[in-house]
Design an enzyme around this catalytic site. Structure first.
Site, mmCIF file in Angstrom:
data_model
loop_
_atom_site.group_PDB
_atom_site.id
_atom_site.type_symbol
_atom_site.label_atom_id
_atom_site.label_comp_id
_atom_site.label_asym_id
_atom_site.label_seq_id
_atom_site.Cartn_x
_atom_site.Cartn_y
_atom_site.Cartn_z
ATOM 1 N N ASP A 40 45.347 47.583 38.569
ATOM 2 C CA ASP A 40 46.758 47.257 38.747
ATOM 3 C C ASP A 40 47.411 46.932 37.411
ATOM 4 O OD1 ASP A 40 46.373 47.612 41.374
ATOM 5 O OD2 ASP A 40 46.702 45.529 41.984
ATOM 6 N N TYR A 43 48.148 50.054 35.547
ATOM 7 C CA TYR A 43 49.294 50.704 36.174
ATOM 8 C C TYR A 43 50.586 50.002 35.756
ATOM 9 C CZ TYR A 43 52.496 52.287 39.798
ATOM 10 O OH TYR A 43 53.585 52.800 40.449
ATOM 11 N N SER A 90 34.103 32.599 38.051
ATOM 12 C CA SER A 90 33.738 33.570 39.072
ATOM 13 C C SER A 90 32.457 33.067 39.726
ATOM 14 C CB SER A 90 33.552 34.947 38.458
ATOM 15 O OG SER A 90 32.814 34.839 37.274
ATOM 16 N N GLU A 124 31.885 28.195 53.506
ATOM 17 C CA GLU A 124 33.226 28.585 53.979
ATOM 18 C C GLU A 124 33.410 30.076 53.771
ATOM 19 O OE1 GLU A 124 36.307 26.989 51.133
ATOM 20 O OE2 GLU A 124 34.479 26.565 49.989
ATOM 21 N N LYS A 126 34.709 33.512 52.390
ATOM 22 C CA LYS A 126 35.239 33.959 51.100
ATOM 23 C C LYS A 126 36.352 34.950 51.415
ATOM 24 C CE LYS A 126 33.777 35.853 46.669
ATOM 25 N NZ LYS A 126 34.875 36.814 46.536
ATOM 26 N N ARG A 147 44.680 33.884 38.421
ATOM 27 C CA ARG A 147 43.414 33.690 37.742
ATOM 28 C C ARG A 147 43.389 34.388 36.376
ATOM 29 N NH1 ARG A 147 38.707 36.057 36.896
ATOM 30 N NH2 ARG A 147 36.860 34.758 36.919
ATOM 31 N N GLU A 184 43.190 30.913 47.333
ATOM 32 C CA GLU A 184 43.497 32.341 47.370
ATOM 33 C C GLU A 184 44.832 32.595 48.039
ATOM 34 O OE1 GLU A 184 40.338 33.372 45.431
ATOM 35 O OE2 GLU A 184 40.954 35.116 46.639
#
Ligand SMILES: [Zn+2]
Length: 747
Positions: A40, A43, A90, A124, A126, A147, A184
């Site tokens: 992305d 682009y 990460s 939990e 992801k 991030r 997120e």
């Protein structure tokens, strides 16, 4: 990339043309093929460059400019950069049960805990979204950042104000001076589907309003919910974000003046109490077996969850232990992402259709009862060939398992009703389009229609190939138009495209064509009267002559007629060492080389007459086979092509309509001339295509993978295995800035 203020008008116009093509190309890959080639960010860089050029040269804005295309994100623009006070990490991945048990054991060993010492982990979902860090000072949201690379992200503070799940003020008393909530941003599956439909509808309406023919392949849709979330959040214009149904959930924290608890779960519950959603599956597990059980339970519910998840994350619960465990490289030792295998779904194979391609290849396509897999509704799946159908034993009516991982195209992995007593699918031995016999050559899995020029499917596919982007690139002559004009008898061969102007009135009389669209079509055809010779050659679809081979040939012969003369002559070269030409070709160029580079050895098959012809034919063969990258199969295919009178007629016909200029690749002398260069990792200032073009212009060859033949590797951030291989082979590695210096030095 040249500074815009230093560009001449001609240079700017050229670059705008190139950008329009590149962006359209990537739009198509992204949308139609569901196989983006660039990130992305890459682009966005193309789009930004296009915007900047258009701002500097407003009179050069093209009719086909990406900024004029509706329905896709062009406005992703300079969001300012934000440094993370605490790096965004990460996670390491695990896949098997064994890896999870090993993770737990490793943590125990590191902390030197006895087996009887209790040790808990949070577990939990992801969620598959875009990581964000939200900074609160005395309870007020002051900064939101993506991030990015973990250290520097983009400022999306204005954008997240439109996400209802993200509170502007934390709820409650005694709020910390500084607290960064991390989590997120994501889009639910249904919202993602609806957004793509909406983008398509907007584009259709806009095209209709302008009286243009609507080309759905030009609309940029999102490949998956994660891309949709990222594209929607990272908008310069936050009002666009406001219209997108984005959601958020928290999974951790970054910088904090004080942490409200000494356990992961306790702090997460406090974050929840401040007003954030967290994973509904967040819970504590006491050992590896409980973790695996929770993983399986989530996995079972996964297809029915309203959002996409790609695994389960485990974290050591005690924060003092997290502190002792610390980090390896970019990932914490105290956490692990347990990934799910590729998402699968069951559906019914309703029919098997046979598509006939340009070369006559019969490709079976499975038509499915629509099913959602990996966030995308799948209705078709390729079954590849006859052997694949036999391997799966699939027949219409079977229940099958379809799999889709990430951006990969869906595939059939299993047939659940293989044992049902029904007749096997019989692969056709005749072309469904023209009725000619369809056969597989010995040793080949592909079945091909032998109809050649009488096969309408092959003829229309060839025309589509001829006008495609990598070939003549004729805008506005889409697949449906070709089918329609072909059915009307207007397009028999490529040359007919250049005679369409004689049918202006007839086209106008067709449904859906207006003055403006006919004019645009004819203008884009006329613009190709002096096409690039290599593209024209590629467009003719000669077997084994791909875009790269076509360029290699033209670099050597410069004119199409010279190529033809040489290829025809080489086709008359005597058989070598008593074998047929096709055998030589089948066994590769190596044999030819060997025979021809032994001038002292007796001629393998001396012929009493026609010595003169024979030697010039042999010379032609030498010329062809000595071109780098041209093998025996290409030489044979060229010989066969020109041996066939129909092909020669098509060739002469098209060359009576178009005049390609002499093909000259201007190469500059440079320190990399004649060398092989590999680009890897993320390039900051240019696209991969641009880098390759630079290498070619400097007389270097740009290759895709590192091998012993590689002379130089240009590595950007994130370069992985290629960099490692270069180090193993002792190949020089430079960064993008050093590459730019080489380009600059060559002038
Ligand atoms: Zn056919």
């Amino acid at each position: 990339m040249t500074d815009i203020s230093a560009l001449s008008e001609a240079d700017a116009a050229n670059e705008l043309m190139r950008l329009a093509k590149q962006i359209a190309h990537h739009n198509k890959l992204y949308h139609a093929d569901d196989a983006p080639e660039i990130t992305d960010q890459e682009y966005d860089a193309l789009v930004k460059r296009n915007e900047a050029l258009e701002a500097a040269f407003p009179h050069l804005v093209r009719e086909d400019s990406p900024s004029r295309q509706v329905g896709h994100e062009v406005a992703t623009s300079p969001l300012s950069k934000v440094s993370h006070e605490v790096r965004m990490m990460s996670l390491d991945n695990g896949f098997s049960d064994h890896e999870i048990r090993e993770f737990v054991a490793r943590v125990r060993r590191f902390l030197n805990l006895s087996d009887s010492e209790p040790m808990s982990f949070t577990a939990e979902d992801k969620i598959d979204g875009l990581s964000c860090s939200l900074r609160y000072e005395r309870g007020e949201l002051v900064m939101a950042a993506t991030r990015g690379d973990g250290q520097v992200g983009e400022n999306v503070t204005a954008n997240v104000q439109h996400i209802a799940d993200i509170p502007q003020h934390l709820q409650g008393e005694n709020l910390p001076d500084v607290f960064e909530v991390r989590g997120e941003v994501y889009m639910e599956k249904q919202a993602f589907t609806a957004l793509n439909e909406q983008l398509m509808e907007e584009a259709r309406a806009a095209a209709e309003a302008k009286g243009e023919t609507f080309d759905p392949t030009k609309v940029r849709q999102f490949a998956n919910p994660r891309n949709a979330a990222a594209g929607s959040l990272r908008q310069k214009d936050a009002s666009v974000t406001a219209k997108r149904p984005l959601r958020f959930w928290a999974h951790g924290w970054g910088a904090a003046s004080e942490v409200p608890g000494d356990k992961q779960l306790v702090v997460m519950r406090q974050i929840e109490a401040w007003g954030f959603p967290v994973s509904p599956d967040l819970k504590l597990c006491e050992n590896a077996e409980e973790m695996l059980q929770h993983y399986r339970s989530i996995g079972e519910r996964r297809p029915d969850l309203p959002y996409e998840i790609d695994g389960v994350v485990y974290k050591v619960d005690r924060l003092d232990w997290q502190g002792r465990l610390g980090f390896v490289a970019k990932a914490p030792r105290w956490a692990l992402a347990h990934k799910f295998p590729a998402e699968q779904a069951q559906t019914t194979l309703e029919a098997i259709d046979i598509q006939v391609g340009r070369t006559g290849k019969l490709t079976p396509v499975g038509r499915l009862a629509p099913v959602l897999v990996g966030g995308v509704t799948v209705t078709n799946v390729t079954l590849h060939n006859r052997d694949e159908i036999a391997r799966l034993g699939v027949r219409p009516g079977d229940r099958i398992v379809v799999q889709r991982a990430g951006d990969v195209i869906p595939q059939v992995v299993d047939n659940l009703t293989r044992d049902e007593d029904r007749p096997a699918f019989i692969f056709p031995d005749h072309c469904p389009e023209c009725g000619s016999e369809a056969v597989a050559e010995e040793g080949e899995v592909d079945v091909r229609c032998t109809g050649g020029l009488i096969c309408p499917a092959q003829r229309t596919e060839r025309l589509k190939h001829f006008v495609s982007r990598a070939a003549l690139d004729i805008e506005g002559l889409g697949e449906k138009t070709i089918d329609q004009f072909f059915a009307l008898g207007w397009l028999e061969s490529p040359a007919d495209i250049f005679r369409l102007h004689q049918r202006r009135e007839e086209i106008l009389a067709l449904d859906g064509w207006k003055e403006k669209s006919v004019e645009n079509l004819l203008a884009s055809i006329e613009a190709k009267r002096s096409p690039d010779a290599a593209r024209l050659l590629f467009g003719l679809g000669i077997r084994h002559v791909g875009a790269v081979t076509a360029r290699d040939l033209m670099k050597n012969f410069h004119r199409l007629e010279t190529l033809r003369e040489t290829a025809e002559l080489a086709g008359q070269a005597p058989p070598l060492q008593g074998r047929g030409r096709s055998r030589v070709a089948a066994e590769g160029v190596g044999d030819v080389d060997q025979a021809l580079t032994q001038p002292d050895s007796p001629h393998p098959n001396p012929s009493p007459e026609g010595e003169g012809l024979e030697s010039s034919a042999t010379e032609a063969l030498v010329t062809l086979t000595s071109i780098d990258g041209i093998g025996g199969a290409v030489v044979e295919a060229l010989g066969d092509f020109f041996h066939e009178p129909h092909n020669v007629a098509v060739w002469e016909d098209i060359l009576s309509e178009v005049t390609p200029p002499e093909y000259i690749v201007e190469t500059k002398q440079s320190s990399v001339s004649g060398k092989t260069v590999v680009f890897t990792g993320k390039l900051e200032t240019m696209s991969r295509d641009e880098a390759k073009a630079q290498a070619e212009a400097l007389g270097a060859k740009a290759a895709g993978s590192v091998s012993a033949k590689t002379d130089l590797v240009v590595a950007g951030p994130g370069a992985g295995s290629k960099l490692k291989k270069a180090a193993e082979l002792g190949i020089d590695v430079i960064d993008e800035a050093a590459w730019a210096e080489i380009v600059k030095a060559a002038g």
